[in-house]
Write an enzyme that holds these catalytic residues in place. Structure first.
Site, PDB file in Angstrom:
ATOM      1  N   SER A 264       0.846  -1.189   0.000  1.00 52.78           N
ATOM      2  CA  SER A 264       0.000   0.000   0.000  1.00 52.78           C
ATOM      3  C   SER A 264       0.884   1.243   0.000  1.00 52.78           C
ATOM      4  CB  SER A 264      -0.898   0.026   1.233  1.00 52.78           C
ATOM      5  OG  SER A 264      -0.176   0.478   2.376  1.00 52.78           O
ATOM      6  N   ASP A 265       0.326   2.355  -0.441  1.00 55.48           N
ATOM      7  CA  ASP A 265       1.021   3.614  -0.203  1.00 55.48           C
ATOM      8  C   ASP A 265       0.832   3.978   1.260  1.00 55.48           C
ATOM      9  OD1 ASP A 265       2.456   5.957  -0.555  1.00 55.48           O
ATOM     10  OD2 ASP A 265       1.444   6.510  -2.397  1.00 55.48           O
ATOM     11  N   PHE A 266       1.464   5.040   1.686  1.00 50.75           N
ATOM     12  CA  PHE A 266       1.532   5.428   3.097  1.00 50.75           C
ATOM     13  C   PHE A 266       0.132   5.575   3.700  1.00 50.75           C
ATOM     14  CE2 PHE A 266       4.799   7.336   5.972  1.00 50.75           C
ATOM     15  CZ  PHE A 266       3.981   7.585   7.053  1.00 50.75           C
ATOM     16  N   ALA A 267      -0.237   4.630   4.571  1.00 56.95           N
ATOM     17  CA  ALA A 267      -1.508   4.651   5.309  1.00 56.95           C
ATOM     18  C   ALA A 267      -2.737   4.487   4.420  1.00 56.95           C
ATOM     19  CB  ALA A 267      -1.635   5.928   6.147  1.00 56.95           C
TER      20      ALA A 267
END
Length: 736
Positions: A264-267
């Site tokens: 995933s991208d950040f969060a």
């Protein structure tokens, strides 16, 4: 490790241990020094020592000594001594910073990007890294979006060539080999199509456009063997990408054939709650794991919920095992089970970082990325004249991008530093003229991140000195442009002109001396109407990297002839956006000389961009003949050749970029007015001519047809070969 050994390891792992492999933590939870590398919102995690000991990967730490220390301590506590993965945003260089990706695309030389990526991989792996979050394969048609600086532009073919080159440069044929790093293709999918060019915003497009244009860059990276793909923040068909089962399972892993690690991208998994798609963290974890997202970057969503979901029977453990196995396989491909430190080496860091060989390549890449947009005969510079360098980038080291987080601006060569090696001190002055940003501009956060703003009186004095020097000079070179923080993530802009205070300085300088050449720094296409009207020359240098100053002086003085071409259209004004060359025809398309009022046009501005895709001038003049075809028909299993003669009509050696465009005139769906299908750089001496030939076959004519299948259709095709996307003379052939 052999496959069966990995399978045996997986069987021995506890449920908690498996879930830990899916969790990525930022490095400052191990050491305080890592805090400066944070690239997203701090989620305020509270981790137990037990959870920290089971983490599968680390984000944002660099340095051979540090990474080896952490790896050693981690593996001593990890139940099966499974090594950590160390990951970092290595976008356009590690310590030796190359031109920003958009600038690299302007070279039309993917092999240069491959070479630069090989260098970045050597430096990054010496610093203990295993995965680089690059290339960004997002197609971008809207310059308001700040992350255009990380892209390779508006054309799917050109972008695909550069994505492939970067993956090959990072990984080579074997990630385990010395100096090789895993590439991560991002952001899947459609992130560059954010509505209104606003970062993190909704993406809404028809499925045909999505497949025909936006998926091609990702496909190129996957076909090149990228070991990792990153999800995007946006929605696709109303579902956030990180929890989009159809997007990730059916398209990414099914149609595109990706079998590596999906992060995933950040969060981004947790943020599906804010989207209003996942009701809570438990549902977000379920949705994302079902979609096949293997690593949760920087939240505890998986850590908090996946084991419970399995124990409650909501998820099957086999689903978790799939993700864990992909992570273990990547670690194995990198050789970490045999050598958990891989290439981390303090001596190699010293040897490789910013070495002369790497700087030389960065200088070459920068030179070839520059695009001469305008020249009314005042470039190249006559060094015997009295020259005034006036502008905020005259002696500025911040020539990196906001995503060159591993680089250091202090290592950059400024224009002044490079010019002083060439220009006589008694005939040359260097003045700032004004600050980069208009005082008070932008968000509070941006103002906090830039240098201290000068007072009104200090600005007045800077301008006064600049105008006096300009009036006394034979030629004024004005290094102007965006602040590097004005492009990048979370840097969307509605006004895409250079800062107002710089435009005011330009206007006043031109009043006292009309002989002005602008050197333009920016991370996106800009509205250059005012600059183009005022300046006699414009050299687009983007964000050129560590060796920017040397490269700029090389081109300004004519030591090297500029050869870059625009990888994105520069709009006439922001009201045209998105404007791109490979648009569809409409039923009422406008054309030059048309007097019919009821056409697809603006009342107040032209339809065409100010500077089109593929455009770029030279210090010499090239003549390109009309294209000639060897055949007027093409069979499905045959080929034909399209040729032109290129002649250097000027007095300098120069390099022209020939660009092959094809249009499918009639088809089962409306096709673009033209599409780039090939390009080639040709270097000629004054007066030299050369015949250049492109081969065309049926595979180049395939597209997503009306029935949803991919293939070509018989009919008429037009062929242009020119030096930009604006071509006049074409030839036709028929596909049988």
């Amino acid at each position: 490790m052999e496959k069966q050994q990995l399978e045996a390891l997986l069987k021995e792992m506890s449920l908690e241990e498996k879930v830990g492999q899916l969790f990525q933590i930022i490095g400052y939870y191990y050491v305080e020094e890592g805090k400066k590398f944070i690239t997203g919102p701090d989620s305020g995690l509270n981790l137990s020592d037990e959870n920290g000991a089971l983490t599968g990967s680390v984000l944002g730490l660099q340095g051979a000594e540090l990474s080896k220390k952490i790896q050693k301590e981690y593996m001593e506590h990890q139940p099966h001594h499974i090594p950590l993965l160390f990951m970092m945003d290595v976008i356009h260089g590690m310590k030796t910073i190359f031109p920003a990706p958009l600038a690299q695309a302007a070279t039309f030389e993917p092999e240069l990007t491959k070479e630069g990526s090989e260098i970045a991989a050597k430096e990054a792996t010496a610093a203990g890294l295993h995965v680089a979050f690059s290339p960004m394969a997002d197609l971008v048609r809207d310059p308001r979006w700040g992350r255009v600086v990380e892209s390779f532009g508006e054309d799917p073919y050109l972008s695909s060539c550069f994505v492939k080159a970067q993956v090959e440069g990072f990984q080579g044929s074997d990630m385990k080999a010395p100096g090789k790093i895993c590439a991560c293709v991002k952001h899947f999918a459609g992130y560059g199509g954010a509505e209104a060019g606003r970062d993190y915003n909704t993406v809404s497009m028809d499925s045909h456009t999505f497949q025909e244009f936006y998926l091609k860059g990702y496909q190129a990276g996957i076909d090149a063997g990228a070991g990792m793909v990153m999800t995007s923040f946006n929605t696709i068909d109303g579902i956030p990408a990180s929890t989009n089962h159809h997007l990730m399972r059916d398209i990414l892993r099914g149609e595109l054939g990706f079998d590596g690690v999906l992060i995933s991208d950040f969060a981004a998994i947790k943020e599906t709650i804010a989207h209003g798609y996942s009701e809570n963290g438990e549902k977000a974890a379920e949705n994302a794991l079902r979609a096949g997202v293997d690593i949760d970057m920087m939240t505890t969503t998986y850590l908090d919920h996946v084991a419970d979901l399995i124990q409650k029977g909501v998820l099957k453990e086999e689903l978790l095992d799939e993700s864990v196995m992909r992570i273990l396989e990547l670690k194995n491909r990198l050789g970490l089970f045999e050598n958990p430190y891989k290439d981390a080496d303090e001596e190699k860091e010293k040897e490789l970082f910013l070495c002369q060989e790497h700087r030389k390549t960065a200088r070459k890449a920068a030179v070839r990325s520059f695009v001469l947009l305008k020249n009314d005969g005042i470039l190249p510079v006559d060094t015997e004249k009295k020259i005034a360098f006036i502008g905020p980038y005259t002696d500025r080291k911040e020539m990196l991008s906001s995503w060159a987080i591993t680089g250091d601006a202090k290592d950059s060569v400024t224009i002044r530093e490079a010019a002083e090696e060439v220009f006589a001190s008694d005939r040359t002055v260097y003045l700032q003229g004004c600050p980069v940003l208009t005082p008070g501009f932008g968000t509070a956060q941006l103002r906090l991140e830039v240098e201290e703003e000068p007072s009104e009186e200090e600005c007045r004095q800077m301008k006064e000195k600049a105008l006096k020097a300009a009036a006394e000079a034979d030629l004024v070179i004005m290094p102007l442009g965006e602040h590097f923080k004005e492009s990048g993530e979370a840097a969307s802009k509605a006004n895409i002109e250079i800062p107002e205070i710089q435009l005011e300085l330009l206007e006043e300088v031109v009043r006292v001396n009309p002989n002005v050449a602008v050197v333009l720094f920016n991370g996106r296409p800009l509205d250059l109407r005012k600059v183009s009207r005022l300046a006699k020359a414009i050299l687009e240098v983007w964000l050129p990297g560590t060796e920017g100053g040397h490269a700029i002086i090389d081109v300004l003085t004519g030591k090297i002839n500029p050869s870059g071409k625009l990888p994105m259209s520069f709009p006439y004004c922001v009201g045209q956006v998105p404007v791109y060359y490979n648009a569809y025809s409409t039923g009422r398309s406008d054309f030059k000389g048309c007097t019919d009022h009821f056409r697809s046009r603006y009342l107040d501005i032209p339809n065409e961009p100010l500077y089109p895709f593929g455009y770029g001038l030279s210090y010499t003049e090239f003549e390109i003949s009309a294209p000639e075809l060897t055949e007027d028909t093409l069979s499905a299993d045959g080929s034909l050749e399209a040729s032109v003669t290129v002649t250097n009509k000027g007095t300098r050696q120069g390099t022209e970029t020939l660009q092959l465009y094809i249009q499918d005139v009639f088809a089962s769906v409306v096709r673009p007015v033209k599409e780039l299908k090939g390009f080639r750089k040709v270097t000629l001496e004054p007066g030299e001519s050369r015949r250049e030939t492109f081969r065309i076959d049926e595979t180049m004519l395939r597209f997503l047809r009306g029935d949803g299948t991919v293939g070509s259709e018989p009919g008429t095709f037009r062929v242009w070969i020119g030096n930009s996307s604006v071509g006049k003379e074409f030839e036709e052939f028929t596909l049988l």
